[in-house]
Design an enzyme around this catalytic site. Structure first.
Site, PDB file in Angstrom:
ATOM      1  N   GLY A  24       0.810  -1.210   0.000  1.00 59.91           N
ATOM      2  CA  GLY A  24       0.000   0.000   0.000  1.00 59.91           C
ATOM      3  C   GLY A  24       0.841   1.257   0.000  1.00 59.91           C
ATOM      4  N   ARG A  28       7.204   1.616   1.089  1.00 55.42           N
ATOM      5  CA  ARG A  28       7.504   0.205   1.345  1.00 55.42           C
ATOM      6  C   ARG A  28       7.962  -0.467   0.057  1.00 55.42           C
ATOM      7  NH1 ARG A  28       2.890  -2.731   4.282  1.00 55.42           N
ATOM      8  NH2 ARG A  28       3.753  -1.674   6.101  1.00 55.42           N
ATOM      9  N   ARG A  47       1.693  10.076  -9.644  1.00 59.92           N
ATOM     10  CA  ARG A  47       0.992  10.253  -8.371  1.00 59.92           C
ATOM     11  C   ARG A  47       1.816   9.771  -7.176  1.00 59.92           C
ATOM     12  NH1 ARG A  47      -4.888  10.812  -8.766  1.00 59.92           N
ATOM     13  NH2 ARG A  47      -5.465  11.091 -10.961  1.00 59.92           N
ATOM     14  N   ARG A  91       0.382  -9.228  -2.703  1.00 63.02           N
ATOM     15  CA  ARG A  91       0.280  -8.035  -1.861  1.00 63.02           C
ATOM     16  C   ARG A  91       0.881  -8.324  -0.497  1.00 63.02           C
ATOM     17  NH1 ARG A  91      -1.940  -4.318   1.432  1.00 63.02           N
ATOM     18  NH2 ARG A  91      -3.504  -5.013   2.927  1.00 63.02           N
ATOM     19  N   SER A  94      -0.195  -4.549   6.033  1.00 60.81           N
ATOM     20  CA  SER A  94      -0.444  -4.611   7.468  1.00 60.81           C
ATOM     21  C   SER A  94      -1.915  -4.902   7.719  1.00 60.81           C
ATOM     22  CB  SER A  94      -0.028  -3.300   8.140  1.00 60.81           C
ATOM     23  OG  SER A  94      -0.716  -2.208   7.543  1.00 60.81           O
ATOM     24  N   ASP A 207      -1.429  -4.258  14.262  1.00 63.29           N
ATOM     25  CA  ASP A 207      -2.245  -3.823  15.397  1.00 63.29           C
ATOM     26  C   ASP A 207      -3.087  -5.003  15.843  1.00 63.29           C
ATOM     27  OD1 ASP A 207      -2.041  -0.616  15.030  1.00 63.29           O
ATOM     28  OD2 ASP A 207      -2.305  -1.580  13.085  1.00 63.29           O
ATOM     29  N   ARG A 220       6.048  -0.142  10.510  1.00 61.00           N
ATOM     30  CA  ARG A 220       5.265  -0.737   9.423  1.00 61.00           C
ATOM     31  C   ARG A 220       5.955  -0.573   8.079  1.00 61.00           C
ATOM     32  NH1 ARG A 220       1.091   1.514  12.600  1.00 61.00           N
ATOM     33  NH2 ARG A 220       0.921   3.364  11.274  1.00 61.00           N
TER      34      ARG A 220
END
Length: 235
Positions: A24, A28, A47, A91, A94, A207, A220
């Site tokens: 995402g 990362r 973007r 994918r 988290s 989490d 993360r």
């Protein structure tokens, strides 16, 4: 079919590998390019959604960000599958656990993805579609976790359209054995099914909703490397 570059990906045909590992957070993706790829080449920064192609242990692979939510990953994975001849998307992301047997840092291999989204309505199916992972990828990922000694669970996740919600109804999902909540897997799996391609979501528990435990944004971004080890083993 649209020509390439697409409105969201600035690459030409041939610049993206058949296997793409997505995250995402585009930072990362940059982290994976710098730490897992040999000779990474930037193919996209439209973007700010960074994408790189390089090699891992001699095999060509790309990494790319996909943004947050099903609308965002829906666009990027659709363009990759349908316009760039990508065959496999893995994918890494988290998740918030709703299973007491999981701890922060554990991995979740998303065999299926429940959702509260209307993303599947576009297919006009006379029923409810069950988005699932590619079994070959899933089996290989589980084998890798066993070999490396990584704690993990395999099962259903909940792909939510909302991060902030009036009522998450977590008790209901817990009662159905759902392991964790995230925001993208269902759309990825539906796009893969429609395109006849392969997909898998590998999650790190960042989490724990029930235990009240959490990690930082920096953790993360840069320390969730176990799921990356598993993802790159599938290339």
């Amino acid at each position: 079919m649209a020509n390439v570059p697409t409105p969201h990906i600035g690459a030409q045909l041939g610049e993206i590998a058949e296997t793409v590992i997505m995250a995402g957070d585009p930072l990362r993706a940059k982290f994976m390019a710098e730490n897992f790829l040999d000779n990474p080449v930037l193919f996209n920064q439209v973007r700010g959604m960074l994408g790189y192609t390089g090699t891992h242990q001699g095999k060509r692979v790309s990494v790319m960000g996909h943004g947050m939510g099903m609308a965002s990953i829906g666009i990027y994975s659709y363009e990759l599958f349908n316009f760039y001849d990508v065959k496999t998307i893995i994918r890494v992301g988290s998740s918030g656990s709703i299973n007491m047997d999981l701890n922060v840092g554990d991995l979740v291999l998303a065999m299926g993805a429940c959702t509260n989204s209307n993303y599947g309505m576009q297919y006009e199916l006379a029923g409810t579609f069950a988005p699932i992972a590619d079994f070959g990828l899933l089996r290989h990922a589980a084998d890798t976790c066993d070999r490396l000694g990584y704690r993990y669970m395999v099962g259903n996740v909940m792909s939510s359209d909302t991060f902030y919600t009036e009522n998450a109804h977590n008790d209901h999902w817990i009662n159905m054995g759902v392991l964790a909540v995230e925001m993208e897997a269902a759309a990825l799996y539906m796009n893969a099914a429609r395109a006849g391609k392969r997909a898998l979501t590998i999650l790190t528990v960042s989490d724990h909703i029930l235990k009240g435990e959490a990690t930082t944004a920096e953790e993360r971004q840069t320390t969730f490397t176990k799921m990356m080890d598993v993802a790159f083993s599938l290339v």
